[in-house]
Scaffold this motif. Structure first.
Motif, PDB file in Angstrom:
ATOM      1  N   TYR A  55      -5.696  -6.666 -10.030  1.00 13.87           N
ATOM      2  CA  TYR A  55      -7.028  -6.617  -9.438  1.00 13.87           C
ATOM      3  C   TYR A  55      -7.666  -8.007  -9.389  1.00 13.87           C
ATOM      4  CZ  TYR A  55      -6.749  -1.649  -8.952  1.00 13.87           C
ATOM      5  OH  TYR A  55      -6.365  -0.395  -8.536  1.00 13.87           O
ATOM      6  N   ILE A  56      -6.834  -9.027  -9.598  1.00 14.11           N
ATOM      7  CA  ILE A  56      -7.245 -10.407  -9.361  1.00 14.11           C
ATOM      8  C   ILE A  56      -6.326 -11.021  -8.316  1.00 14.11           C
ATOM      9  CG2 ILE A  56      -7.565 -12.696 -10.372  1.00 14.11           C
ATOM     10  CD1 ILE A  56      -8.308 -11.330 -12.972  1.00 14.11           C
ATOM     11  N   LEU A  57      -5.030 -11.001  -8.562  1.00  9.34           N
ATOM     12  CA  LEU A  57      -4.088 -11.383  -7.512  1.00  9.34           C
ATOM     13  C   LEU A  57      -4.148 -10.333  -6.407  1.00  9.34           C
ATOM     14  CD1 LEU A  57      -1.170 -12.334  -9.877  1.00  9.34           C
ATOM     15  CD2 LEU A  57      -2.190 -13.921  -8.226  1.00  9.34           C
ATOM     16  N   PRO A  58      -4.109 -10.750  -5.145  1.00 15.11           N
ATOM     17  CA  PRO A  58      -4.189  -9.762  -4.064  1.00 15.11           C
ATOM     18  C   PRO A  58      -2.904  -8.952  -3.959  1.00 15.11           C
ATOM     19  CG  PRO A  58      -3.818 -11.953  -3.152  1.00 15.11           C
ATOM     20  CD  PRO A  58      -4.021 -12.137  -4.626  1.00 15.11           C
ATOM     21  N   GLY A  59      -3.019  -7.637  -4.039  1.00 18.76           N
ATOM     22  CA  GLY A  59      -1.838  -6.791  -3.996  1.00 18.76           C
ATOM     23  C   GLY A  59      -2.085  -5.489  -3.266  1.00 18.76           C
ATOM     24  N   TYR A  60      -1.062  -4.672  -3.196  1.00 17.07           N
ATOM     25  CA  TYR A  60      -1.099  -3.434  -2.405  1.00 17.07           C
ATOM     26  C   TYR A  60      -2.158  -2.459  -2.908  1.00 17.07           C
ATOM     27  CZ  TYR A  60       0.279   1.005  -0.361  1.00 17.07           C
ATOM     28  OH  TYR A  60       0.270   2.207   0.298  1.00 17.07           O
ATOM     29  N   GLY A  61      -2.134  -2.160  -4.213  1.00 14.34           N
ATOM     30  CA  GLY A  61      -3.046  -1.149  -4.732  1.00 14.34           C
ATOM     31  C   GLY A  61      -4.499  -1.505  -4.501  1.00 14.34           C
ATOM     32  N   GLN A  62      -4.842  -2.747  -4.797  1.00 15.75           N
ATOM     33  CA  GLN A  62      -6.232  -3.167  -4.646  1.00 15.75           C
ATOM     34  C   GLN A  62      -6.649  -3.171  -3.181  1.00 15.75           C
ATOM     35  OE1 GLN A  62      -9.289  -6.752  -5.960  1.00 15.75           O
ATOM     36  NE2 GLN A  62      -7.100  -7.156  -6.021  1.00 15.75           N
ATOM     37  N   TYR A  63      -5.832  -3.768  -2.312  1.00 16.76           N
ATOM     38  CA  TYR A  63      -6.262  -3.944  -0.927  1.00 16.76           C
ATOM     39  C   TYR A  63      -6.057  -2.714  -0.054  1.00 16.76           C
ATOM     40  CZ  TYR A  63      -7.979  -8.656  -1.063  1.00 16.76           C
ATOM     41  OH  TYR A  63      -8.766  -9.752  -1.314  1.00 16.76           O
ATOM     42  N   PHE A  64      -4.958  -2.003  -0.234  1.00 21.90           N
ATOM     43  CA  PHE A  64      -4.717  -0.854   0.635  1.00 21.90           C
ATOM     44  C   PHE A  64      -5.411   0.397   0.113  1.00 21.90           C
ATOM     45  CE2 PHE A  64      -2.453   2.790   2.366  1.00 21.90           C
ATOM     46  CZ  PHE A  64      -2.376   2.461   3.712  1.00 21.90           C
ATOM     47  N   VAL A  65      -5.258   0.678  -1.167  1.00 11.45           N
ATOM     48  CA  VAL A  65      -5.790   1.927  -1.714  1.00 11.45           C
ATOM     49  C   VAL A  65      -7.297   1.840  -1.960  1.00 11.45           C
ATOM     50  CG1 VAL A  65      -5.614   3.607  -3.595  1.00 11.45           C
ATOM     51  CG2 VAL A  65      -3.553   2.438  -2.776  1.00 11.45           C
ATOM     52  N   THR A  66      -7.757   0.715  -2.497  1.00  9.25           N
ATOM     53  CA  THR A  66      -9.160   0.619  -2.900  1.00  9.25           C
ATOM     54  C   THR A  66     -10.057  -0.031  -1.850  1.00  9.25           C
ATOM     55  OG1 THR A  66      -8.537   0.541  -5.245  1.00  9.25           O
ATOM     56  CG2 THR A  66     -10.732  -0.256  -4.670  1.00  9.25           C
ATOM     57  N   LEU A  67      -9.701  -1.210  -1.387  1.00  6.30           N
ATOM     58  CA  LEU A  67     -10.622  -1.985  -0.559  1.00  6.30           C
ATOM     59  C   LEU A  67     -10.600  -1.628   0.919  1.00  6.30           C
ATOM     60  CD1 LEU A  67     -10.045  -5.508  -2.144  1.00  6.30           C
ATOM     61  CD2 LEU A  67     -12.023  -4.003  -2.473  1.00  6.30           C
ATOM     62  N   ARG A  68      -9.478  -1.194   1.428  1.00  2.00           N
ATOM     63  CA  ARG A  68      -9.316  -0.995   2.878  1.00  2.00           C
ATOM     64  C   ARG A  68     -10.366  -0.054   3.444  1.00  2.00           C
ATOM     65  NH1 ARG A  68      -6.776   2.963   5.621  1.00  2.00           N
ATOM     66  NH2 ARG A  68      -5.969   3.774   3.647  1.00  2.00           N
ATOM     67  N   THR A  69     -10.651   1.028   2.742  1.00  3.88           N
ATOM     68  CA  THR A  69     -11.608   2.015   3.259  1.00  3.88           C
ATOM     69  C   THR A  69     -12.971   1.939   2.574  1.00  3.88           C
ATOM     70  OG1 THR A  69     -10.780   3.697   1.710  1.00  3.88           O
ATOM     71  CG2 THR A  69      -9.764   3.612   3.894  1.00  3.88           C
ATOM     72  N   THR A  70     -13.161   0.937   1.726  1.00  5.17           N
ATOM     73  CA  THR A  70     -14.454   0.820   1.044  1.00  5.17           C
ATOM     74  C   THR A  70     -15.095  -0.533   1.362  1.00  5.17           C
ATOM     75  OG1 THR A  70     -13.371   0.061  -1.015  1.00  5.17           O
ATOM     76  CG2 THR A  70     -13.826   2.417  -0.794  1.00  5.17           C
ATOM     77  N   LEU A  71     -14.955  -1.489   0.482  1.00  2.00           N
ATOM     78  CA  LEU A  71     -15.710  -2.731   0.617  1.00  2.00           C
ATOM     79  C   LEU A  71     -15.378  -3.535   1.856  1.00  2.00           C
ATOM     80  CD1 LEU A  71     -16.024  -4.081  -3.028  1.00  2.00           C
ATOM     81  CD2 LEU A  71     -17.223  -2.215  -1.881  1.00  2.00           C
ATOM     82  N   SER A  72     -14.127  -3.524   2.273  1.00  2.00           N
ATOM     83  CA  SER A  72     -13.779  -4.265   3.487  1.00  2.00           C
ATOM     84  C   SER A  72     -14.605  -3.769   4.663  1.00  2.00           C
ATOM     85  CB  SER A  72     -12.285  -4.133   3.785  1.00  2.00           C
ATOM     86  OG  SER A  72     -11.517  -4.849   2.841  1.00  2.00           O
ATOM     87  N   ARG A  73     -14.883  -2.480   4.693  1.00  3.86           N
ATOM     88  CA  ARG A  73     -15.681  -1.887   5.771  1.00  3.86           C
ATOM     89  C   ARG A  73     -17.182  -2.031   5.502  1.00  3.86           C
ATOM     90  NH1 ARG A  73     -12.344   3.644   7.492  1.00  3.86           N
ATOM     91  NH2 ARG A  73     -10.401   2.563   8.034  1.00  3.86           N
ATOM     92  N   TYR A  74     -17.601  -1.765   4.281  1.00  7.36           N
ATOM     93  CA  TYR A  74     -19.036  -1.848   3.987  1.00  7.36           C
ATOM     94  C   TYR A  74     -19.551  -3.276   4.159  1.00  7.36           C
ATOM     95  CZ  TYR A  74     -17.719   2.467   1.513  1.00  7.36           C
ATOM     96  OH  TYR A  74     -17.204   3.696   1.173  1.00  7.36           O
TER      97      TYR A  74
END
Length: 531
Positions: A55-74
């Protein structure tokens, strides 16, 4: 106590997860803690840091599962086709991050336990591990508080410490204000102690080896500590109970750089650097996390692209690449469009995407924690608030130049074979950008207009790379102004101002959850969000 026995239930709430690091490989320098027969302060220290790396280095779980449909959009850092329910954070992403945080916190509690069981001499020799571990923990804790508000903290992660007392380890929720106060108090104390600490000669090398953030550099830890203080103090600058403290302590930090050094240049950035992609410290997961085809994780939004186009932003070619059929034009998805129109534009191959060479396919992309452009934008905001226009202008323009340099240096690290390798922006391009009417400090004639400039540059600099800071500052400042399609088919009609607690916390920590249930709404503002 073996690392393997730390295990099983981490109650932030009741999290069913092993605490020990489970990846099959670490690096030769950082042995996998789960394979160690016995723990020590040094080994537990690296295990604690390692727990949060995804959750510091950019990776799949953080960016695809968590951020893609939340903060990236908000944050409108990306463009996407509208759909009903899009403003309700997906439970999987929220829960995954919640679990990771409490996994990390439990590792920290075990570090405390091992340290407290040591002799007085060993505690004195190893104090540097505990001071810097707390700074690292507080960086993550601030993120969690800024997302949720009250969270279990002071009593959380204590199952091992409490000798397996399951019931006694259920944790109360501490208020956001209480946690901020605690962290600011501790960080100030740590900043003072780091100025006088002497690391025992027997532990200089172990500290350098186990510390994969700052490599044992005490000055870097001072900069981390004071820069984190600066970020937090600025975050609470409009909250009534913190205003006086914010003004006093920010002035104290900025007026005494020898006593309270902060991150001033990109060479001083606090980040996890990737040195060898064949170890677990890498950004290989960024590719599928951000740029998975057809999932809108890396597609440009119209407002950001239009502003960059209009101002000839030298970062545009560093951050984005034109759609394959766009003939070199940078085009973003309009958030107010219909889903059909948005999807058709995407399918046409005309939508710009985040530059794969610089970002998603760059396996050496660092884990960004705090950087110089961010700090200078915070300084600009403080100086503007204090009526020091000259210093505000200097900090603002320095931040923009540093932002261009930051992404240029990221591009220079890349081993990508896809995307567009950008040309290095010139000084003339940066100068022209600073003089553009929509960017120029001198063309903005009111404090409100100048604050708008700062907010816009924060948004551009953070984009998808620092999403949590982006989300916090957009809410706190209500700038830049972002328009969203109203979701009349859902109770949550607009982006939330906080995240709900995950279902496991509600289910397994019911007594303590009851105390915060009334505030567990997506529309409940945090204490620092007063505009």
């Amino acid at each position: 106590m073996t690392m393997k026995k730390i295990a099983s239930f981490i109650l932030a709430g009741l999290m069913f997860s092993a605490v020990s690091c489970k990846e099959s490989e670490f690096t030769e320098r950082y042995t996998d803690p789960s394979k160690l027969a016995e723990s020590s302060v040094e080994k537990q220290y690296s295990g604690f840091m390692y727990a949060s790396k995804d959750y510091i280095l950019p990776g799949y779980g953080q960016y695809f599962v968590t951020l893609r449909t939340t903060l990236s959009r908000y944050n409108q850092a990306v463009g996407w086709p509208n759909e009903s329910g899009q403003y309700v954070p997906a439970s999987a992403g929220v829960q995954d991050m919640w679990f990771n945080y409490y996994n990390t916190l439990a590792q920290y509690r075990e570090l405390e336990k091992v340290y407290n069981a040591s002799s007085a001499q060993e505690q004195a020799d190893k104090k540097i591990f505990m001071l810097t571990a707390k700074v690292y923990l507080y960086n993550y804790t601030q993120r969690m508080v800024d997302l949720h508000g009250a969270i279990p903290f002071t009593q959380a992660g204590m199952l091992s410490t409490n000798n397996g007392d399951y019931v006694g380890s259920t944790a109360k929720f501490d208020s956001a204000e209480e946690i901020y106060t605690l962290m600011l108090d501790d960080l100030k104390s740590i900043a003072t102690e780091l100025n006088t600490i002497t690391v025992s000669s027997n532990y200089v090398k172990p500290f350098q080896t186990q510390d994969f953030v700052n490599k044992g550099n005490i000055t870097a830890w001072k900069r981390f500590t004071n820069s984190l203080r600066l970020r937090m103090l600025n975050r609470v600058s409009a909250a009534a109970n913190f205003q006086a403290r914010s003004n006093t302590e920010i002035a104290e930090i900025l007026n005494a750089p020898g006593t309270y050094p902060i991150v001033e240049t990109n060479d001083q950035n606090i980040q996890i650097n990737v040195y060898d992609i064949n170890t677990d410290i890498n950004s290989k997961g960024f590719q599928d996390g951000l740029a998975s085809g057809g999932w809108y994780g890396n597609t440009a939004g119209k407002k950001m692209i239009d502003f960059m186009n209009a101002t000839s932003d030298p970062r545009e070619m560093l951050l984005f690449e034109p759609g394959e059929n766009a003939k070199g034009a940078y085009i973003g998805i309009d958030p107010l469009g219909t889903s059909a129109t948005q999807t058709a534009l995407f399918n046409s191959g005309n939508v710009a995407i985040y530059n794969r060479y610089v970002l998603s396919h760059n396996q050496f992309f660092p884990g960004v924690i705090i950087n110089a452009p961010e700090i200078n934008l915070i300084k600009a905001e403080y100086f503007l608030r204090s009526g020091n226009d000259v210093s505000a202008k200097t900090a603002y323009e320095t931040a923009i130049s540093q932002s261009v340099q930051f992404y240029t240096s990221i591009a220079a690290l890349s081993n990508a074979t896809q995307g567009t390798k950008p040309a290095t922006p010139t000084d003339a391009q940066i100068t022209a950008y600073l003089a553009n009417d929509a960017v120029s400090w001198t063309k903005a004639t009111t404090p409100a207009a100048k604050l708008g400039l700062i907010a816009m540059q924060k948004w551009l600099h953070y984009n998808v790379v620092q999403p949590y800071e982006n989300f916090a500052d957009i809410r706190r400042l209500d700038m830049p102004t972002l328009q969203f399609q109203v979701d009349n088919a859902n109770n949550q009609t607009a982006p939330p101002v906080r995240w709900n607690y995950p279902g496991n916390e509600v289910t397994y920590n019911p007594t303590n959850y009851a105390a915060v249930r009334e505030n567990d709404k997506l529309t409940t503002k945090l204490f620092w969000d007063v505009k």
